[in-house]
Design an enzyme around this catalytic site. Structure first.
Site, PDB file in Angstrom:
ATOM      1  CD  GLN A  48      -3.537   7.135   4.401  1.00 36.24           C
ATOM      2  OE1 GLN A  48      -4.157   6.753   3.414  1.00 36.24           O
ATOM      3  NE2 GLN A  48      -2.288   6.771   4.625  1.00 36.24           N
ATOM      4  CE1 TYR A  78      -2.758  -6.898  -1.482  1.00 35.53           C
ATOM      5  CE2 TYR A  78      -1.137  -6.370   0.201  1.00 35.53           C
ATOM      6  CZ  TYR A  78      -1.791  -6.056  -0.972  1.00 35.53           C
ATOM      7  OH  TYR A  78      -1.456  -4.915  -1.644  1.00 35.53           O
ATOM      8  CD  GLU A 123       2.961   4.308   3.695  1.00 39.35           C
ATOM      9  OE1 GLU A 123       2.705   3.198   3.208  1.00 39.35           O
ATOM     10  OE2 GLU A 123       2.132   5.246   3.738  1.00 39.35           O
ATOM     11  N   GLY A 155       5.279   7.991  -3.597  1.00 36.10           N
ATOM     12  CA  GLY A 155       5.887   6.987  -4.465  1.00 36.10           C
ATOM     13  C   GLY A 155       6.128   7.479  -5.886  1.00 36.10           C
ATOM     14  CG  ASP A 173       1.210  -3.348   0.187  1.00 44.89           C
ATOM     15  OD1 ASP A 173       0.004  -3.471  -0.089  1.00 44.89           O
ATOM     16  OD2 ASP A 173       1.675  -3.535   1.319  1.00 44.89           O
ATOM     17  CB  SER A 175      -4.603   2.527   0.015  1.00 43.96           C
ATOM     18  OG  SER A 175      -3.624   3.548   0.007  1.00 43.96           O
TER      19      SER A 175
HETATM   20  N1  SAM Z   1      -2.777  -4.360   1.589  1.00 44.51           N
HETATM   21  C1  SAM Z   1      -3.519  -3.179   1.469  1.00 44.51           C
HETATM   22  C2  SAM Z   1      -4.681  -3.252   0.544  1.00 44.51           C
HETATM   23  O1  SAM Z   1      -4.587  -3.780  -0.555  1.00 44.51           O
HETATM   24  O2  SAM Z   1      -5.756  -2.759   0.934  1.00 44.51           O
HETATM   25  C3  SAM Z   1      -2.637  -2.035   1.236  1.00 44.51           C
HETATM   26  C4  SAM Z   1      -1.839  -1.815   2.457  1.00 44.51           C
HETATM   27  S1  SAM Z   1      -0.641  -0.623   2.558  1.00 44.51           S
HETATM   28  C5  SAM Z   1      -0.975  -0.219   4.242  1.00 44.51           C
HETATM   29  C6  SAM Z   1      -1.083   0.752   1.547  1.00 44.51           C
HETATM   30  C7  SAM Z   1      -0.177   1.933   1.828  1.00 44.51           C
HETATM   31  O3  SAM Z   1       0.034   2.707   0.659  1.00 44.51           O
HETATM   32  C8  SAM Z   1      -0.713   2.871   2.888  1.00 44.51           C
HETATM   33  O4  SAM Z   1       0.110   2.820   4.004  1.00 44.51           O
HETATM   34  C9  SAM Z   1      -0.686   4.246   2.220  1.00 44.51           C
HETATM   35  O5  SAM Z   1      -0.315   5.292   3.094  1.00 44.51           O
HETATM   36  C10 SAM Z   1       0.335   4.011   1.115  1.00 44.51           C
HETATM   37  N2  SAM Z   1       0.246   4.964   0.005  1.00 44.51           N
HETATM   38  C11 SAM Z   1      -0.870   5.465  -0.551  1.00 44.51           C
HETATM   39  N3  SAM Z   1      -0.546   6.319  -1.534  1.00 44.51           N
HETATM   40  C12 SAM Z   1       0.803   6.350  -1.622  1.00 44.51           C
HETATM   41  C13 SAM Z   1       1.737   7.051  -2.454  1.00 44.51           C
HETATM   42  N4  SAM Z   1       1.310   7.908  -3.393  1.00 44.51           N
HETATM   43  N5  SAM Z   1       3.061   6.831  -2.262  1.00 44.51           N
HETATM   44  C14 SAM Z   1       3.481   5.960  -1.314  1.00 44.51           C
HETATM   45  N6  SAM Z   1       2.650   5.301  -0.505  1.00 44.51           N
HETATM   46  C15 SAM Z   1       1.323   5.479  -0.642  1.00 44.51           C
END
Ligand code: SAM
Length: 306
Positions: A48, A78, A123, A155, A173, A175
């Site tokens: 990304q 949050y 992550e 994940g 948590d 995106s």
């Molecule tokens: N609090 C935020 C929101 O609701 O907008 C979310 C924050 S957190 C930084 C989201 C994280 O999920 C990102 O760092 C992203 O890289 C991670 N992420 C996205 N897809 C993922 C996956 N398939 N497995 C693990 N992590 C993932």
């Protein structure tokens, strides 16, 4: 006009003379904007576009693919809620998994719970972790806890390899469901979550906004009803910098000791609430915990329709 982003990828993020505007097909026709003091970091990771800027009024801001993930000023509305809603709902959580959450904020909150012995985090994007360590010390402090084990990977793949009944709680948590997090909103993922939880274990997933994504939420609720044989609840909180200013959580438990999410049985002790390293809780308390499950009528009609 400086353009940061990718029109072919469902979003356009534009820094219009000094402002960041959050424009996406996920919330057509509206865009919340923040005044930018300085862009601190901007790079494309394997997964990304990653950007950090200093805003005028919300501190530093982390953007992934044009979408605000975290601001220093409102992140606790949050991170505290997505963590303590599940963990305060069960007695003595010991093993906790966080999926996503690469900024570390949820880890910081999980570690307030003294019963927790192991915190695993999966992550997908190492760049998010690195950037957080560099620019968001109040969040990335979460990685410093010796109970934390970081795994960089998807994940979905991670969960599939977890033995049955491993975790007391799983916190997703993630995106938004456009981009690498897409599968984290789909049925097979919820099935592997249920399998990885012990009987009476709990999951809390980021579940979008009642103002913008009722169809998504309806779909998540329908999937969870089929998969989780314990309780199923939707809660929400206010986060000014998320689209529409609110965000919700899907909370479910597996078959086993029953979980009443609305009446927390495991309040944070003095130690957790006033931890020296993490500072005091800013948003969460037991009353707001129960209140978070009260839904506006239009949302209640859809979410609790059965
Ligand atoms: N609090 C935020 C929101 O609701 O907008 C979310 C924050 S957190 C930084 C989201 C994280 O999920 C990102 O760092 C992203 O890289 C991670 N992420 C996205 N897809 C993922 C996956 N398939 N497995 C693990 N992590 C993932």
């Amino acid at each position: 006009e400086e353009e940061v982003g990718n029109k072919g990828n469902n979003y356009i993020s534009t820094v219009i003379p000094g402002w960041f505007s959050q424009i996406s097909l996920m919330w057509p026709g509206e865009a919340h904007s923040l005044k930018v003091e300085k862009i601190l970091f901007q790079q494309k990771s394997k997964y990304q576009d990653v950007m950090v800027f200093q805003s005028s009024t919300y501190g530093k801001v982390l953007i992934l693919d044009g979408v605000i993930q975290v601001t220093e000023r409102d992140e606790r509305a949050y991170t505290e809620m997505i963590t303590h809603l599940p963990l305060c709902s069960i007695p003595n959580p010991r093993k906790v998994l966080v999926i996503g959450g690469g900024d570390g904020g949820v880890l910081r909150e999980v570690s307030r719970h003294s019963s927790v012995e192991e915190i695993h985090i999966c992550e997908i994007d190492a760049m998010v972790v690195d950037v957080s360590k560099q620019y968001f010390p109040d969040l990335s402090v979460g990685f410093q806890n010796p109970r934390v084990t970081l795994h960089i990977g998807d994940g979905v793949t991670y969960l599939n390899a977890v033995s049955e009944g491993t975790y007391d709680a799983i916190i997703v948590d993630s995106s938004d469901p456009i981009g690498p997090a897409k599968e984290l909103f789909e049925k097979p993922f919820f099935q592997s979550v249920a399998k990885a939880l012990r009987p009476g274990g709990v999951v809390c997933t980021q579940a979008e906004s009642i103002w913008l994504h009722m169809h998504l939420i309806e779909n998540i609720v329908a999937n969870c009803r089929q998969i989780f044989k314990g309780s199923i609840n939707y809660a929400w909180t206010t986060v000014p910098t998320y689209p529409s200013g609110v965000i919700g959580f899907m909370l479910c438990s597996t078959e086993g000791p029953s979980v009443d999410f609305k009446h927390p049985v495991n309040p944070l002790d003095e130690n957790g609430s006033h931890s020296k390293a993490k500072g005091p809780l800013k948003f969460y308390n037991s009353k707001i915990h129960s209140a978070a499950f009260c839904l506006p009528s239009f949302a209640k009609k859809v979410i609790n329709k059965d």
